[in-house]
Design a protein around this motif. Sequence first.
Motif, mmCIF file in Angstrom:
data_model
loop_
_atom_site.group_PDB
_atom_site.id
_atom_site.type_symbol
_atom_site.label_atom_id
_atom_site.label_comp_id
_atom_site.label_asym_id
_atom_site.label_seq_id
_atom_site.Cartn_x
_atom_site.Cartn_y
_atom_site.Cartn_z
ATOM 1 N N VAL B 163 0.843 -1.202 0.000
ATOM 2 C CA VAL B 163 0.000 0.000 0.000
ATOM 3 C C VAL B 163 0.880 1.255 0.000
ATOM 4 O O VAL B 163 0.610 2.226 -0.713
ATOM 5 N N ALA B 164 1.967 1.228 0.781
ATOM 6 C CA ALA B 164 2.835 2.393 0.895
ATOM 7 C C ALA B 164 3.455 2.742 -0.456
ATOM 8 O O ALA B 164 3.576 3.915 -0.806
ATOM 9 N N VAL B 165 3.819 1.731 -1.232
ATOM 10 C CA VAL B 165 4.431 1.991 -2.541
ATOM 11 C C VAL B 165 3.394 2.555 -3.507
ATOM 12 O O VAL B 165 3.647 3.538 -4.217
ATOM 13 N N ALA B 168 2.723 6.087 -2.695
ATOM 14 C CA ALA B 168 3.787 6.997 -3.134
ATOM 15 C C ALA B 168 3.592 7.369 -4.596
ATOM 16 O O ALA B 168 3.691 8.536 -4.976
ATOM 17 N N VAL B 169 3.286 6.374 -5.412
ATOM 18 C CA VAL B 169 3.141 6.616 -6.848
ATOM 19 C C VAL B 169 1.931 7.520 -7.126
ATOM 20 O O VAL B 169 1.967 8.386 -7.997
ATOM 21 N N LEU B 170 0.864 7.306 -6.347
ATOM 22 C CA LEU B 170 -0.374 8.060 -6.581
ATOM 23 C C LEU B 170 -0.552 9.197 -5.562
ATOM 24 O O LEU B 170 -1.670 9.649 -5.328
ATOM 25 N N PHE B 171 0.554 9.643 -4.965
ATOM 26 C CA PHE B 171 0.459 10.551 -3.812
ATOM 27 C C PHE B 171 -0.447 11.754 -4.074
ATOM 28 O O PHE B 171 -1.254 12.138 -3.245
ATOM 29 N N ASN B 232 4.305 13.059 -19.492
ATOM 30 C CA ASN B 232 3.621 13.832 -18.454
ATOM 31 C C ASN B 232 3.273 12.955 -17.260
ATOM 32 O O ASN B 232 3.427 13.370 -16.104
ATOM 33 N N ALA B 233 2.797 11.731 -17.549
ATOM 34 C CA ALA B 233 2.426 10.830 -16.459
ATOM 35 C C ALA B 233 3.656 10.490 -15.617
ATOM 36 O O ALA B 233 3.611 10.510 -14.386
ATOM 37 N N ILE B 234 4.763 10.208 -16.302
ATOM 38 C CA ILE B 234 5.974 9.846 -15.551
ATOM 39 C C ILE B 234 6.478 11.040 -14.746
ATOM 40 O O ILE B 234 6.893 10.898 -13.590
ATOM 41 N N ALA B 235 6.407 12.238 -15.337
ATOM 42 C CA ALA B 235 6.843 13.437 -14.610
ATOM 43 C C ALA B 235 6.022 13.606 -13.343
ATOM 44 O O ALA B 235 6.553 13.925 -12.265
ATOM 45 N N ASN B 236 4.719 13.378 -13.435
ATOM 46 C CA ASN B 236 3.869 13.486 -12.246
ATOM 47 C C ASN B 236 4.249 12.450 -11.194
ATOM 48 O O ASN B 236 4.242 12.733 -9.997
ATOM 49 N N VAL B 237 4.586 11.249 -11.668
ATOM 50 C CA VAL B 237 4.958 10.198 -10.711
ATOM 51 C C VAL B 237 6.297 10.533 -10.048
ATOM 52 O O VAL B 237 6.475 10.353 -8.839
ATOM 53 N N ILE B 238 7.240 11.056 -10.834
ATOM 54 C CA ILE B 238 8.529 11.461 -10.250
ATOM 55 C C ILE B 238 8.275 12.434 -9.104
ATOM 56 O O ILE B 238 8.798 12.304 -8.000
ATOM 57 N N VAL B 245 8.505 10.985 -0.292
ATOM 58 C CA VAL B 245 9.701 10.588 0.459
ATOM 59 C C VAL B 245 10.126 11.716 1.411
ATOM 60 O O VAL B 245 10.404 11.493 2.587
ATOM 61 N N VAL B 246 10.134 12.947 0.896
ATOM 62 C CA VAL B 246 10.585 14.066 1.725
ATOM 63 C C VAL B 246 9.641 14.270 2.900
ATOM 64 O O VAL B 246 10.063 14.464 4.047
ATOM 65 N N ILE B 247 8.338 14.208 2.638
ATOM 66 C CA ILE B 247 7.365 14.435 3.714
ATOM 67 C C ILE B 247 7.464 13.334 4.766
ATOM 68 O O ILE B 247 7.440 13.597 5.971
#
Lengths: 343, 367
Positions: B163-165, B168-171, B232-238, B245-247
């Motif tokens: 779930v955590a992963v 992260a991807v869909l944060f 665009n999708a990958i940029a959003n995921v990055i 991670v920072v939060i």
Amino acid sequence: MAIISADALDFWLQQLNPALSVSRTLARLVARSAVAHDTVQLTFAPNRAFRGTRPGQHINLTAEVDGRRVTRCYSVTSLPQRGRRFDLVVKRLTHGRMSSFLTQRLRIGEAVEIGAAFGEMHAAPADPTPRLLLAGGVGITPLLAQIRESAVAGFAAPTALLYWAKRRADLCFAAELEALQRQFPNFSVRFFLTQAEQPQPRISESLLLAQLPDLASRSVFACGPGGFVREAGMAAQSHALRFQSESFEPLRAAAAEGGEVVVRLARRGLDISVPRGRTLLEALEGQGVALRSGCRMGICNTCACSSLGGRTRDLRSQAISSGEPASVRLCVSAAVTDLTLDL
Amino acid sequence: METIRNDRLLSQQEVAALAEELDAIRESVLSDLGEVDARYIRRTVAGVRWLGALGRGLLFAGFFPPAFVVGTILLGLSKILENMEVAHNVMHGQYDWMGDPALRGQSYEWDIAGTSDNWRKTHNLQHHTYTNVRGMDDDLGYGLLRLFPEQRWRPYYLFQPLVAVIFAVLFEWGIAIQDLELGRYFAGRKSGAQLAHEAKPVMRKIGVQVLRDYIVFPLLAGPYFLTVLAGNAIANVIRNVWTYVVIFCGHFTAQAATFPKSVVGSESRGDWYLRQLQGSSNISGGPWLHFWTGNLSHQIEHHLYPDLPGRRYAEIAPRVREVCERYGQVYNTGSFARQFGQVVWRILRYALPNDLRLGARRRTAGA
């Protein structure tokens, strides 16, 4: 919300021309010249959002000085003919943040934000009623546009200008005014230099009556600092046909402790008295005003709103605001002076 | 592993003195704000715009693989910079003193699926006022994850590493629906009409974001529609993964403390400062780390002074740390690897019940 925000569009437009904007009225400085001691004339080219000016009007000019937006009002001295370009005359004040910025630091080509022109002190050039114009210092500026407009029409009304300044070097446009006097018999100008080697008299009732025996038939327009305009009113008001005046006051001094002030809620159209010592949030809620608020301790910024005029005290640091339009956190701020809030 | 903080317990007088010292640091920065800070945030905004334009431009040539890779990365960086150093900080009111309507905390709208209004409520108000208070700060696991032993364990949490992963991807989508509190709706504690009313601005914002990144810009690329859409999708995921991670490093490290609801209400300003200090953790590093985390690498300073411009945190950090040392308070900082390692450990460890002995739960339940 849009696919591309107005701020983003403005950013790209301003890479081309700093005065381009889809949402704001901006004007680019195109020329600056000295017109008197510590006094410059600035010529601005506005963008298309600007609606133009009439003689005798003023413009609120907003610029970022030392990182903070500052707004000051200046009078337009030019006539509306030249497209929508306009001239302002600015005198540098010793502690004037904006006047120092405009006279010395704003570079040609850079843009400032402007408001719509405003001001009603104006007489139609065709009106034949004789006029007396009283200028104190840089108060000459709105009168100058009126004089220039009358000159174009050949001075239909007899017009006398009495212009007070400290020294000769402080006079703006003296040569132009003297030339108009030579050209038009209906126009006269007289300078009073109060700090010249032989000081000339300040404005007074007896001086006006001596200079203008026909004062009773004249419309009087006075412009200058608050003290000058008050003296002009006392000297001329009871004798003249009509008396109109405008003054520019420096920002109000910090007010006394204790007591109450009036908070105007601009959007609601309400005036509410609140005590100086209480937070604005508590004081306004106490009067039944429903406000957005959050932490009530100055952290979350939920209660922040724009102050449109008046000074506040930050109750955490005791710092008093400058009185410029700014964001105020109601939960940690108290009113120091009468206040207008964008609520 | 459950590292307990060994902060010195302070007397009320000490807490008041601490508050005064921390206030003084705040005042010294406030009185020094000016042209340098204004120029900095303007240049950062310009950075967001140029990186975004270059990234999107290169993606139009995305049929050429290197252009695709670089374009996607630049667009991701633009989004990271906009979300963290500009939007997050501007929405805290850090630049309200400038008086610029484009940088006003109350009205700034950011480039992410969630609305700024919801963020101002869940983050500025709930998270910053009730930092790490269980049951009040929704950011403690976002209602999805169990990160502290005080949270009750349920079998669902066994899946939390996965779930955590996904989270992260869909944060950004998680943030977008955070304030809708779907859990309350499904539990029958919120009406469908209420949810529909709250969802309106959220759906509108989501619509704008989807239209921009997944329809308009891909359409502009003509035959390379799918290339631009993918970039665009990958940029959003990055951006999603990095901000996540920072939060998480800011509040879920080993030494981050949580608090019961009972602390709120009777807190003095000093108590509040202490709670911020004990619930936050920094990431140590150089100027580039600070810049690309929107200065949230200084989470401690950010929580003490959420409305001071982020670029000032690095400069006051040594003073805050010195105050902490004098008052015997742990200043929780460490390298990126150390802090993130601890976060990962929490996610794995608290997927499991606190007491791992067989039958422990039943014994406790029966006791």
